[in-house]
Design an enzyme around this catalytic site. Structure first.
Site, short mmCIF file in Angstrom:
data_model
loop_
_atom_site.label_atom_id
_atom_site.label_comp_id
_atom_site.label_asym_id
_atom_site.label_seq_id
_atom_site.Cartn_x
_atom_site.Cartn_y
_atom_site.Cartn_z
N ASP A 1 0.79 -1.22 0.00
CA ASP A 1 0.00 0.00 0.00
C ASP A 1 0.83 1.28 0.00
O ASP A 1 0.33 2.34 -0.35
CB ASP A 1 -0.94 0.02 1.21
CG ASP A 1 -0.19 -0.02 2.55
OD1 ASP A 1 1.04 -0.06 2.55
OD2 ASP A 1 -0.87 -0.02 3.60
N HIS A 2 2.10 1.21 0.37
CA HIS A 2 2.90 2.42 0.58
C HIS A 2 3.66 2.91 -0.65
O HIS A 2 4.10 4.06 -0.68
CB HIS A 2 3.93 2.18 1.70
CG HIS A 2 3.42 2.53 3.07
ND1 HIS A 2 2.28 1.98 3.59
CD2 HIS A 2 3.90 3.37 4.01
CE1 HIS A 2 2.09 2.47 4.81
NE2 HIS A 2 3.04 3.32 5.08
N ASP B 1 3.35 -0.72 11.42
CA ASP B 1 2.89 0.61 11.02
C ASP B 1 2.25 1.23 12.25
O ASP B 1 1.53 0.56 13.00
CB ASP B 1 1.88 0.52 9.87
CG ASP B 1 1.55 1.89 9.30
OD1 ASP B 1 2.13 2.26 8.26
OD2 ASP B 1 0.72 2.60 9.90
N ARG C 1 -2.08 12.64 9.98
CA ARG C 1 -0.89 13.41 10.32
C ARG C 1 -0.77 14.62 9.42
O ARG C 1 -1.13 14.58 8.25
CB ARG C 1 0.38 12.55 10.18
CG ARG C 1 0.47 11.51 11.26
CD ARG C 1 1.87 10.99 11.48
NE ARG C 1 1.79 10.05 12.58
CZ ARG C 1 2.16 8.79 12.53
NH1 ARG C 1 2.71 8.30 11.43
NH2 ARG C 1 2.03 8.00 13.58
N SER D 1 5.58 7.81 12.84
CA SER D 1 5.56 6.49 12.22
C SER D 1 6.35 5.46 13.02
O SER D 1 7.24 5.79 13.81
CB SER D 1 6.16 6.60 10.81
OG SER D 1 6.48 5.33 10.30
N ARG E 1 8.40 3.45 11.64
CA ARG E 1 9.50 3.03 10.77
C ARG E 1 10.81 2.83 11.55
O ARG E 1 11.35 3.73 12.16
CB ARG E 1 9.69 4.02 9.62
CG ARG E 1 10.17 5.40 10.00
CD ARG E 1 10.03 6.39 8.86
NE ARG E 1 8.63 6.64 8.56
CZ ARG E 1 8.19 7.73 7.93
NH1 ARG E 1 9.03 8.65 7.53
NH2 ARG E 1 6.91 7.90 7.70
#
Length: 797
Positions: free
Chosen positions: A145-146, A210, A492, A687, A689
């Site tokens: 999806d990213h 995520d 965000r 995030s 990440r």
């Protein structure tokens, strides 16, 4: 392997002999894995067990075990439990002996499943490959999806993404097949919507790579965002560690009405708690007001709980969740949950660490921002605030959808607003985009005519992907550096997040309010108060939005975009081209040499907010998420240097020359010189990440010293063998100058609860000593000594 405990469960409850049942299941003739799974599924259905999802018919929801664990814990603690405590403690690895103290203990948990999005899955799967394990131990999925950039529109953008990212998609697809992971192809939709539609259920403990994984709390689960290394632990069958969360209760009374939506609940909570107010806590909603929220509305609230730093958010199981489960083909899950209702709601008299009360009758629609999601602006005061703060009043673009607000209900309510404008001969004055959350949502709104309404309104329907919400937006209507306003239904709005333009003032609101505001094109527009003027001169007010919670005709699943892992993956190969600039196999980090860190230069002293977007930017950098060395070229390029107020310009303490942050770090590394970063409050918010931790480790960082950390980032730093340290006295931040040298001493004595002594050597030759705290437990100290958690796991296997 035959699930003998499950067979015993059947026998115990149905008075069948264990031997007879087991003999039925292991025939003298060998059976195929697929036939075995079908047999187990049919047997389970016959005796009342319910599968976790239709894609895993041989994996079952085990409310009985949860119930048993909860009873053990309640007998030990001798007090009522909140809902989130029941779910978390119900998944304890050892409920009998586990130390349990909110905000103090480290819990060892057994999550039900793992979900990974494609940008973080690359590094997670590379780490799993390094572990040497043949298959994942728990149900796991990858969601593409990213990596899809919004440019023209859905189909063309998707085709372009498939071509550009072919190497990465192939790696993820083959790695998923090899190691037993379900794979959702590009175009399937956003991870959190797919999880809500297929995998989340009341009482589930799910971890996802995520930060908006908490979206699953809309179905009454505890769904927590983590870094890839945490996901590897769970996929490897290792108990997952989580500091025992505190619990913030949000009591909802009244009923949503008019223009107020579920999004406004979390926008109000963010205004109250700020971006760090939920750190270390689960936010648990309760009260009569919950009944006025749809299941997907509850998901919206939980999703954006990430913006207050919360570990996760959740709601008690109710009929709205049961209806959603039935609509998404999981009626049996809802029926099973109803049988165990007592473990899916808080006990009477349960105590919270803090309680916030919100009267939905009095709640106004909010438009939060700009530049931070906790700057609350009630719609009645937005016009005044906009003028006083000189925010650009013309709305350039309105964007609805994303993982936060792309449910069928969201689309219906937004379309009802757009239809009113169309009926008066009006269209969107601003540019307008719509992001469906999943293929199922896209297909359903196409069938029901909602997509056509949006197109007639002047909107562009984008691909089923994250798109502009995460910076995957090829924006061309303005130049970079041009001051402008956008209004979104995203979660965000950090500086530059959506379009890489630091002058874009991004505001966050409900999708229906965004739709109304783009009709006027003015940030000051309040649809409950202000008139619009039709082309014929008629003045009119928009009626409050309305829409179906669930589609009357049922959901249209659309195209089949799921790849099931094969039972026999021995012939599947996972190749990584050593010349690739997108993917890179990992080399283990060096273990600690047993020496103190002496006279380390400060790479950068960060001033103000430093999110994971500042540490490891997304957008165009997403394509390097599987290549650690290449993506390290974006390390801290968005952070503000306290020395000169500039971004990506720091002084090399060896040469005195100013250069980019990554180049300076690489020069230190080439000279075998470690370095530290000094930061401010809530460092690493945003995030999940883990690249924001991997990159400093890869480029030679030794410690990150800040006033406070965001939860996920602090854990990610520990996992990669860096020292995450906080000032014992926050004002000591001011004692450190960018030209100082830092020594961290007595590291051989590093142990939980004991501060680290830090010597500061100033440029003028003077010295100071301060204390730095850490939150590492014994296991995490071992990660540091081993060089990383993965190193420790490999050494122990």
């Amino acid at each position: 392997m035959c699930p003998v405990p499950f067979v015993r469960h059947i026998c115990r409850n149905k008075s069948l002999s264990f031997g007879k049942t087991y003999a039925m299941m292991i025939q003298a003739k060998p059976i195929s894995p697929a036939m075995y799974r079908r047999h187990i599924s049919q047997t389970a259905l016959r005796f009342g067990a319910v599968s976790m999802s239709k894609f895993e018919p041989d994996r079952f929801i085990n409310f009985e075990k949860m119930d048993k664990n909860i009873k053990i814990v309640k007998d030990r603690l001798q007090r009522p439990l909140t809902l989130s405590e029941k779910i978390v403690y119900g998944h304890l690895d050892d409920p009998v002996n586990q130390d349990i103290e909110r905000g103090v203990s480290y819990l060892r948990l057994r999550p039900d499943r793992v979900a990974m999005q494609d940008a973080t899955a690359q590094m997670a799967m590379l780490q799993f490959i390094s572990s040497g394990l043949p298959k994942v131990a728990v149900p796991s999925t990858i969601h593409c999806d990213h990596l899809i950039e919004a440019q023209i529109g859905g189909d063309k953008d998707l085709a372009r993404a498939k071509d550009i990212n072919k190497e990465v998609y192939n790696f993820l697809a083959t790695a998923a097949a090899k190691f037993g992971v379900g794979f959702w192809k590009p175009g399937s939709g956003i991870i959190h919507q797919i999880v809500l539609e297929n995998y989340a259920f009341p009482g589930v403990l799910l971890i996802g790579t995520d930060s908006h994984t908490p979206n699953g709390g809309g179905l009454g689960g505890v769904c927590i965002g983590v870094g890839g290394a945490d996901a590897v632990d769970v996929m490897a069958g290792i108990p997952w560690e989580l500091k025992c969360p505190k619990v913030i209760g949000v009591k909802l009374t009244g009923k949503l009405q008019g223009w107020t939506s579920p999004k406004d609940v979390i926008l109000k909570v963010a205004d109250i708690l700020t971006v760090k107010g939920g750190t270390g806590a689960i936010v648990e909603y309760f009260g009569p007001g919950v009944e006025s929220l749809s299941c997907t509305g509850m998901g919206t609230i939980c999703n954006m709980g990430a913006e207050i730093g919360a570990t996760t958010s959740t709601f008690p199981f109710n009929h709205r969740m049961a209806s959603y489960l039935e609509a998404t083909g999981r009626k049996g899950v809802g029926e099973e949950a109803s049988k165990f209702q007592h473990i899916l709601v808080a006990d009477e008299g349960a105590e919270y660490d803090r309680i916030i009360e919100i009267d939905l009758n009095e709640l106004e629609p909010h438009v939060n921002g700009p530049f931070t999601p906790d700057l609350g602006n009630p719609i009645s005061k937005l016009d005044q605030s906009a003028v006083e703060n000189d925010w650009p009043l013309d709305i350039k673009v309105g964007l609805i959808g994303s993982c936060t607000n792309s449910s069928y209900e969201d689309m219906c309510r937004s379309a009802s607003v757009a239809k009113q404008a169309l009926d008066k001969g009006m269209k969107a004055k601003s540019m307008f985009t719509v992001t469906p959350g999943s293929e199922q949502i896209r297909a359903t709104i196409e069938r029901d005519g909602l997509a056509d309404i949006f197109r007639d309104f002047g909107g562009v329907v984008l691909a089923n992907a994250c798109g502009p919400c995460i910076g995957q937006w090829d924006r061309r209507d303005i130049k970079k550096g041009e001051k402008n306003t956008i209004v979104t239904s995203y979660n965000r709005n950090f500086t530059g997040r959506n379009d890489a333009n630091p002058e874009t003032h991004a505001f966050v609101a409900s999708p229906e309010l965004v739709t109304a505001m783009v009709i006027s094109g003015d940030l000051r527009f309040n649809p409950s108060r202000d008139d619009l003027t039709a082309p014929n001169g008629e003045k009119f007010k928009l009626e409050s939005p309305h829409g179906d919670e669930l589609p009357v005709k049922g959901f249209d699943p659309g195209q089949d975009t799921y790849q099931e892992p094969p039972q026999d993956s021995s012939s599947v190969s996972v190749d990584v081209d050593p010349m690739s600039n997108r993917l890179q196999l990992l080399t283990p980090f060096q273990k600690w040499d047993g020496k103190d860190y002496v006279d380390l230069p400060i790479l950068i002293k960060v001033k103000g907010k430093c999110t994971t977007d500042h540490i490891s930017a997304a957008g165009p950098w997403l394509k390097y998420r599987g290549h650690l060395d290449n993506i390290s070229n974006n390390m801290l390029i968005g952070a503000v240097n306290s020395e000169n107020g500039k971004i990506n310009e720091v002084k090399n303490q060896l040469t005195g020359v100013f250069s980019s942050v990554p180049d300076t770090a690489r020069q230190y590394k080439a000279e075998n010189i470690g370095w530290v970063v000094v930061g401010d409050e809530n460092y690493g918010e945003g995030s999940s990440r883990e690249h924001a931790a991997l990159e400093p480790r890869h480029l030679g960082g030794k410690a990150i010293i800040v006033k406070s950390f965001a939860r996920i980032h602090e854990t990610n730093l520990k996992k990669q063998g860096l020292l995450p340290l906080t000032f014992a006295n926050a004002s000591d931040y001011d004692k450190i100058q960018p030209s100082d040298r830092i020594s961290l001493v007595n590291l051989k004595s590093l142990q939980p609860g004991q501060p680290i002594e830090c010597h500061i050597k100033h440029e003028n030759g003077s010295n100071e000593t301060i204390l730095l705290n850490h939150s590492m437990n014994e296991t995490q100290v071992e990660w540091f000594k081993a060089g990383s958690a993965l190193n420790k796991m490999a050494a122990s296997s």
